[in-house]
Design a protein around this motif. Structure first.
Motif, mmCIF file in Angstrom:
data_model
loop_
_atom_site.group_PDB
_atom_site.id
_atom_site.type_symbol
_atom_site.label_atom_id
_atom_site.label_comp_id
_atom_site.label_asym_id
_atom_site.label_seq_id
_atom_site.Cartn_x
_atom_site.Cartn_y
_atom_site.Cartn_z
ATOM 1 N N VAL A 36 5.561 -0.512 10.653
ATOM 2 C CA VAL A 36 7.542 -0.099 10.669
ATOM 3 C C VAL A 36 6.978 1.732 10.464
ATOM 4 O O VAL A 36 6.472 1.628 9.941
ATOM 5 N N TRP A 37 7.720 1.817 11.713
ATOM 6 C CA TRP A 37 8.003 2.982 11.748
ATOM 7 C C TRP A 37 8.785 4.182 11.428
ATOM 8 O O TRP A 37 9.860 3.024 11.114
ATOM 9 N N CYS A 38 8.512 4.961 10.823
ATOM 10 C CA CYS A 38 8.965 5.638 9.794
ATOM 11 C C CYS A 38 9.473 6.786 10.157
ATOM 12 O O CYS A 38 8.647 7.632 10.818
ATOM 13 N N ARG A 39 10.615 7.648 9.603
ATOM 14 C CA ARG A 39 11.078 9.291 9.799
ATOM 15 C C ARG A 39 11.987 9.602 9.178
ATOM 16 O O ARG A 39 13.058 9.034 8.065
ATOM 17 N N SER A 40 11.589 11.237 8.747
ATOM 18 C CA SER A 40 12.623 11.886 7.526
ATOM 19 C C SER A 40 12.536 12.783 8.255
ATOM 20 O O SER A 40 11.408 13.262 9.163
ATOM 21 N N ARG A 41 13.526 13.848 7.877
ATOM 22 C CA ARG A 41 13.467 15.264 7.870
ATOM 23 C C ARG A 41 14.326 16.200 6.699
ATOM 24 O O ARG A 41 15.461 16.347 7.026
ATOM 25 N N PRO A 42 13.180 16.444 5.990
ATOM 26 C CA PRO A 42 14.026 16.941 4.852
ATOM 27 C C PRO A 42 14.265 18.052 5.410
ATOM 28 O O PRO A 42 13.940 18.919 7.087
ATOM 29 N N ASP A 43 15.616 19.228 4.727
ATOM 30 C CA ASP A 43 16.630 20.242 5.630
ATOM 31 C C ASP A 43 15.219 21.324 5.375
ATOM 32 O O ASP A 43 15.494 22.372 5.892
ATOM 33 N N LYS A 44 14.410 22.404 4.138
ATOM 34 C CA LYS A 44 13.588 22.590 4.372
ATOM 35 C C LYS A 44 12.482 21.638 3.341
ATOM 36 O O LYS A 44 12.379 20.940 2.389
ATOM 37 N N ALA A 45 10.978 22.571 3.290
ATOM 38 C CA ALA A 45 9.694 22.579 2.306
ATOM 39 C C ALA A 45 9.086 23.590 2.310
ATOM 40 O O ALA A 45 9.310 24.407 3.188
ATOM 41 N N THR A 46 8.210 23.357 0.908
ATOM 42 C CA THR A 46 7.336 24.882 0.984
ATOM 43 C C THR A 46 5.993 24.043 1.654
ATOM 44 O O THR A 46 6.213 23.370 2.195
ATOM 45 N N ALA A 47 5.274 24.895 2.539
ATOM 46 C CA ALA A 47 4.374 24.519 3.829
ATOM 47 C C ALA A 47 2.893 23.970 3.218
ATOM 48 O O ALA A 47 2.883 23.233 4.114
ATOM 49 N N LEU A 78 17.607 6.316 -1.453
ATOM 50 C CA LEU A 78 16.358 5.978 -0.303
ATOM 51 C C LEU A 78 16.354 7.325 0.672
ATOM 52 O O LEU A 78 15.072 7.362 0.767
ATOM 53 N N GLN A 79 17.165 8.679 1.086
ATOM 54 C CA GLN A 79 16.419 9.510 1.788
ATOM 55 C C GLN A 79 15.744 10.300 1.010
ATOM 56 O O GLN A 79 14.354 10.605 1.001
ATOM 57 N N CYS A 80 15.436 10.355 -0.521
ATOM 58 C CA CYS A 80 14.213 11.135 -1.312
ATOM 59 C C CYS A 80 13.055 10.097 -1.086
ATOM 60 O O CYS A 80 12.160 10.378 -1.071
ATOM 61 N N ALA A 81 13.633 9.039 -1.727
ATOM 62 C CA ALA A 81 11.920 7.685 -0.977
ATOM 63 C C ALA A 81 11.726 8.104 -0.171
ATOM 64 O O ALA A 81 9.693 7.751 -0.067
ATOM 65 N N LEU A 82 11.645 8.164 1.151
ATOM 66 C CA LEU A 82 11.701 7.709 2.356
ATOM 67 C C LEU A 82 11.006 9.041 2.708
ATOM 68 O O LEU A 82 9.587 9.708 3.061
ATOM 69 N N ALA A 83 11.570 9.696 2.572
ATOM 70 C CA ALA A 83 10.440 11.785 2.338
ATOM 71 C C ALA A 83 9.182 12.066 1.815
ATOM 72 O O ALA A 83 8.432 11.894 2.137
#
Length: 176
Positions: A36-47, A78-83
């Motif tokens: 299954v293809w998955c996608r996520s885009r957190p607003d910000k993340a540490t390097a 769910l957004q959190c879990a996917l990220a």
């Protein structure tokens, strides 16, 4: 609009200050998990992906207990879990996912919220189930739908409790 200075002040005074200041904005994650293809885009993340952030505005209260309902209603868990799954899959890092929930009315209060392990497990279970259903639908080309009959909904216990706590005390002598 929101009060950026108030938001920045709250973040600057918190334990996430350094991580948030150094975080990189909007990195898109794409991976394949069990076909299954998955996608996520957190607003910000540490390097190093140790911490990821998502900013949410609230028309109501950003109080963490109240925002918990918003998390469930809007599927933010769910957004959190996917990220978290994407970061673990792509970078082999167990990230801490942090919601920054800010009220859109003065004084624009900001709450810094993360989910406890039990909630993270529940959200992961939901994602696993959704992926299983998705794979089944792709395989059979049959797509689930809602019932064709009327669904009768019972008032949720929390709504009944909220209503009962808003009622004024009643003096029986008022009715005699």
């Amino acid at each position: 609009g929101t009060n950026g200075a108030g938001c920045q002040g709250t973040i600057a005074a918190s334990e996430i200050a350094d991580d948030f200041a150094a975080a990189i904005p909007e990195q898109t994650l794409v991976w394949q998990e069990e076909g299954v293809w998955c996608r996520s885009r957190p607003d910000k993340a540490t390097a190093d992906w140790r911490v990821s952030f998502d900013y949410k505005t609230c028309a109501g209260s950003a109080n963490p207990m109240r925002f918990g309902r918003t998390i469930l209603q809007q599927g933010y868990d769910l957004q959190c879990a996917l990220a978290r799954r994407g970061i673990r899959h792509l970078f082999e890092v167990q990230t801490t996912f942090v919601f920054l929930a800010q009220e859109i009315e003065p004084p624009y209060a900001l709450a810094i919220i993360s989910l406890e392990p039990s909630w993270l497990t529940l959200a992961d279970d939901k994602i696993r189930m959704a992926m299983s259903i998705w794979k089944g639908c792709l395989r059979t080309n049959e797509w689930a739908s809602y019932p064709t009959r009327i669904s009768y909904l019972e008032a949720p216990a929390w709504a009944m409790n909220e209503w009962e706590t808003t009622l004024p005390p009643i003096d029986a002598s008022d009715f005699i």
